[in-house]
Design an enzyme around this catalytic site. Structure first.
Site, PDB file in Angstrom:
ATOM      1  N   ASN A  94      -1.443 -35.318   4.819  1.00 26.31           N
ATOM      2  CA  ASN A  94       0.023 -35.416   4.837  1.00 26.31           C
ATOM      3  C   ASN A  94       0.692 -34.049   4.889  1.00 26.31           C
ATOM      4  O   ASN A  94       1.922 -33.958   4.896  1.00 26.31           O
ATOM      5  CB  ASN A  94       0.535 -36.234   3.636  1.00 26.31           C
TER       6      ASN A  94
ATOM      7  N   GLY B 193      -1.930 -29.049   2.976  1.00 27.25           N
ATOM      8  CA  GLY B 193      -2.788 -28.685   4.105  1.00 27.25           C
ATOM      9  C   GLY B 193      -2.017 -27.926   5.177  1.00 27.25           C
ATOM     10  O   GLY B 193      -0.787 -27.826   5.144  1.00 27.25           O
TER      11      GLY B 193
ATOM     12  N   TYR C 153      -6.212 -33.538 -14.811  1.00 25.36           N
ATOM     13  CA  TYR C 153      -6.877 -33.328 -13.518  1.00 25.36           C
ATOM     14  C   TYR C 153      -8.332 -33.804 -13.580  1.00 25.36           C
ATOM     15  O   TYR C 153      -8.768 -34.640 -12.786  1.00 25.36           O
ATOM     16  CB  TYR C 153      -6.808 -31.842 -13.134  1.00 25.36           C
TER      17      TYR C 153
ATOM     18  N   ASN D 290     -16.739 -23.350  -8.600  1.00 26.90           N
ATOM     19  CA  ASN D 290     -15.570 -22.634  -8.057  1.00 26.90           C
ATOM     20  C   ASN D 290     -15.714 -22.380  -6.564  1.00 26.90           C
ATOM     21  O   ASN D 290     -16.397 -21.422  -6.163  1.00 26.90           O
ATOM     22  CB  ASN D 290     -15.379 -21.315  -8.801  1.00 26.90           C
TER      23      ASN D 290
ATOM     24  N   ARG E  97      -6.117 -17.768 -20.956  1.00 22.85           N
ATOM     25  CA  ARG E  97      -5.402 -18.901 -20.350  1.00 22.85           C
ATOM     26  C   ARG E  97      -5.860 -20.171 -21.070  1.00 22.85           C
ATOM     27  O   ARG E  97      -7.062 -20.359 -21.274  1.00 22.85           O
ATOM     28  CB  ARG E  97      -5.768 -18.962 -18.861  1.00 22.85           C
TER      29      ARG E  97
ATOM     30  N   GLY F 295      -7.250 -23.573 -22.121  1.00 23.56           N
ATOM     31  CA  GLY F 295      -8.201 -24.510 -21.508  1.00 23.56           C
ATOM     32  C   GLY F 295      -9.336 -23.864 -20.738  1.00 23.56           C
ATOM     33  O   GLY F 295     -10.090 -24.563 -20.060  1.00 23.56           O
ATOM     34  N   ASP F 296      -9.471 -22.540 -20.791  1.00 19.32           N
ATOM     35  CA  ASP F 296     -10.561 -21.867 -20.073  1.00 19.32           C
ATOM     36  C   ASP F 296     -11.818 -21.792 -20.938  1.00 19.32           C
ATOM     37  O   ASP F 296     -11.850 -21.037 -21.913  1.00 19.32           O
ATOM     38  CB  ASP F 296     -10.147 -20.424 -19.724  1.00 19.32           C
TER      39      ASP F 296
HETATM   40  N1  UDP Z   1      -8.615 -15.690 -13.807  1.00 16.11           N
HETATM   41  C1  UDP Z   1      -8.043 -14.507 -14.247  1.00 16.11           C
HETATM   42  N2  UDP Z   1      -6.856 -14.113 -13.683  1.00 16.11           N
HETATM   43  C2  UDP Z   1      -6.226 -14.841 -12.705  1.00 16.11           C
HETATM   44  C3  UDP Z   1      -6.832 -16.028 -12.261  1.00 16.11           C
HETATM   45  C4  UDP Z   1      -8.027 -16.418 -12.838  1.00 16.11           C
HETATM   46  O1  UDP Z   1      -8.564 -13.827 -15.133  1.00 16.11           O
HETATM   47  O2  UDP Z   1      -5.146 -14.447 -12.262  1.00 16.11           O
HETATM   48  C5  UDP Z   1      -9.879 -16.122 -14.405  1.00 16.11           C
HETATM   49  C6  UDP Z   1      -9.802 -17.474 -15.083  1.00 16.11           C
HETATM   50  O3  UDP Z   1      -9.429 -17.326 -16.434  1.00 16.11           O
HETATM   51  C7  UDP Z   1     -11.228 -17.992 -14.910  1.00 16.11           C
HETATM   52  C8  UDP Z   1     -11.686 -17.364 -13.593  1.00 16.11           C
HETATM   53  O4  UDP Z   1     -10.814 -16.260 -13.363  1.00 16.11           O
HETATM   54  O5  UDP Z   1     -12.051 -17.500 -15.938  1.00 16.11           O
HETATM   55  C9  UDP Z   1     -11.608 -18.320 -12.427  1.00 16.11           C
HETATM   56  O6  UDP Z   1     -10.312 -18.887 -12.400  1.00 16.11           O
HETATM   57  P1  UDP Z   1      -9.775 -19.723 -11.174  1.00 16.11           P
HETATM   58  O7  UDP Z   1      -8.347 -20.086 -11.480  1.00 16.11           O
HETATM   59  O8  UDP Z   1     -10.041 -18.996  -9.908  1.00 16.11           O
HETATM   60  O9  UDP Z   1     -10.700 -21.025 -11.156  1.00 16.11           O
HETATM   61  P2  UDP Z   1     -11.017 -22.091 -12.318  1.00 16.11           P
HETATM   62  O10 UDP Z   1     -12.270 -21.613 -12.990  1.00 16.11           O
HETATM   63  O11 UDP Z   1      -9.831 -22.159 -13.221  1.00 16.11           O
HETATM   64  O12 UDP Z   1     -11.248 -23.361 -11.559  1.00 16.11           O
END
Ligand code: UDP
Length: 329
Positions: A32, A36, A141, A170, A282, A284-285
């Site tokens: 859609n 994309g 998600y 990733n 961040r 939830g990481d």
């Molecule tokens: N990350 C970071 N700075 C950013 C974006 C991501 O330090 O601006 C870190 C994030 O905390 C994670 C890793 O890079 O540990 C990968 O994040 P991304 O958002 O690329 O993918 P995710 O693992 O969230 O799917």
């Protein structure tokens, strides 16, 4: 095989369309174009700008194009947004997928390849992660992806649907020829943001936390090349010949790479410094997420062509250098 690629103009979907064509299959794209890009799909590939939940239109496409298998990439994938606006995620990622599946079953199309995610595991008790780890997502998600996996299991048993659920780690990198690549708006992923910081197109990179229990204190992730991911989607076709087959595969290289290691790889590949500052964690990481993908390698003969972060970043750089505005200009 005639393959409907739902979300085929998105990042992973568009790479998969090219791999399908290269492997002698006949891809048909539905997208859609909310996220994309029409320019990510070759002109000679049949393209329909339709919502995946539109059963009457999707039904017509399935019949007209004599579709034998559906790949489904179309999903919202911003974890933070899924927490603040979960309805959007349940409607698109779950409800619309159920419409797609009902339409497929009604049209007699019973092979399905689903884009799932390591986010279905939540915070694993150990790494590397195998497919039999408990699935306990920590955000809507990941939950919507797990909900679809559960629906698929029931549909396989009840209706003979054959499916493979591919749990990505990733996704990263770009087509080797630099012609298509990652172009998210807004961009939140580490590698494109790091490249933008290096070129000066974006601000300095925030490193989200350097006090994790990892060797250098930053989070470790499993970056897997988008074309390696795409090839696994095709390698799985043989597994879907038996009605009611259910398959789950982790797709990652199995090598953890920290945020600081990604920054160093970008600096080496581009020859430029990546300005960065240490920022708070961040939400939830998890500290470390990486796959045990030996099942995919053993059962699918999946061969990882890009096992190291530098070779992945090199393809991303080729795309970003030649397309500084993404698909925009
Ligand atoms: N990350 C970071 N700075 C950013 C974006 C991501 O330090 O601006 C870190 C994030 O905390 C994670 C890793 O890079 O540990 C990968 O994040 P991304 O958002 O690329 O993918 P995710 O693992 O969230 O799917």
């Amino acid at each position: 095989m005639n393959v409907l690629v739902v979300g085929g103009a998105g990042y992973i979907g568009s790479h998969c369309v090219r791999q399908l064509t290269a492997a002698g299959h006949h891809p048909v794209v539905v997208d859609n174009l909310v996220f994309g890009h029409r320019a990510a799909v070759a002109e000679d590939v049949a393209f329909y700008s339709v919502n995946l939940g539109n059963e009457s239109e999707i039904g017509k496409i399935l019949r007209k194009e004599k579709i034998e298998l559906v790949m489904h990439f179309a999903a919202y994938a911003y974890v933070g947004e899924s927490v603040t606006d979960p309805l959007k995620y349940y409607f698109n990622n779950l409800a619309s997928t159920l419409h797609l599946l009902r339409c497929m079953l009604g049209s007699g199309v019973k092979k399905f390849v689903f884009s799932s995610t390591c986010a279905t595991y939540g915070i694993p008790s150990q790494v590397p992660i195998t497919e039999d780890f408990p699935q306990a997502p920590i955000n809507p998600y990941g939950q919507t992806k797990l909900d679809v996996e559960n629906a698929l299991k029931s549909f396989a048993t009840a209706y003979g649907l054959s499916f493979a659920s591919l749990r990505y780690f990733n996704a990263a990198g770009a087509a080797e020829d630099g012609s298509i690549g990652e172009d998210h708006k807004p961009e939140t992923h580490l590698i494109p943001l790091g490249i933008d910081a290096a070129t000066g197109r974006g601000p300095a990179l925030n490193v989200f936390g350097n006090d994790y229990p990892t060797p250098d204190g930053t989070c470790r992730r499993d970056y897997v090349h988008v074309d390696d991911l795409s090839r696994a989607h095709i390698a799985v076709f043989d597994q879907l010949a038996v009605p009611g087959a259910q398959h789950f595969y982790n797709l990652g290289t199995g090598t953890p790479t920290s945020v600081l290691e990604v920054i160093r790889a970008i600096e080496k590949v581009t020859g430029k410094k990546v300005p960065h500052t240490i920022a708070p964690r961040r939400a939830g990481d998890p500290p470390a997420l990486y796959a045990d993908s030996t099942k995919a390698q053993r059962e699918l003969g999946w061969v990882i062509k890009f096992p190291d972060i530098e070779s992945i970043v090199a393809t991303a750089w080729k795309w970003h250098e030649s397309h500084p505005h993404g698909f925009g200009k």
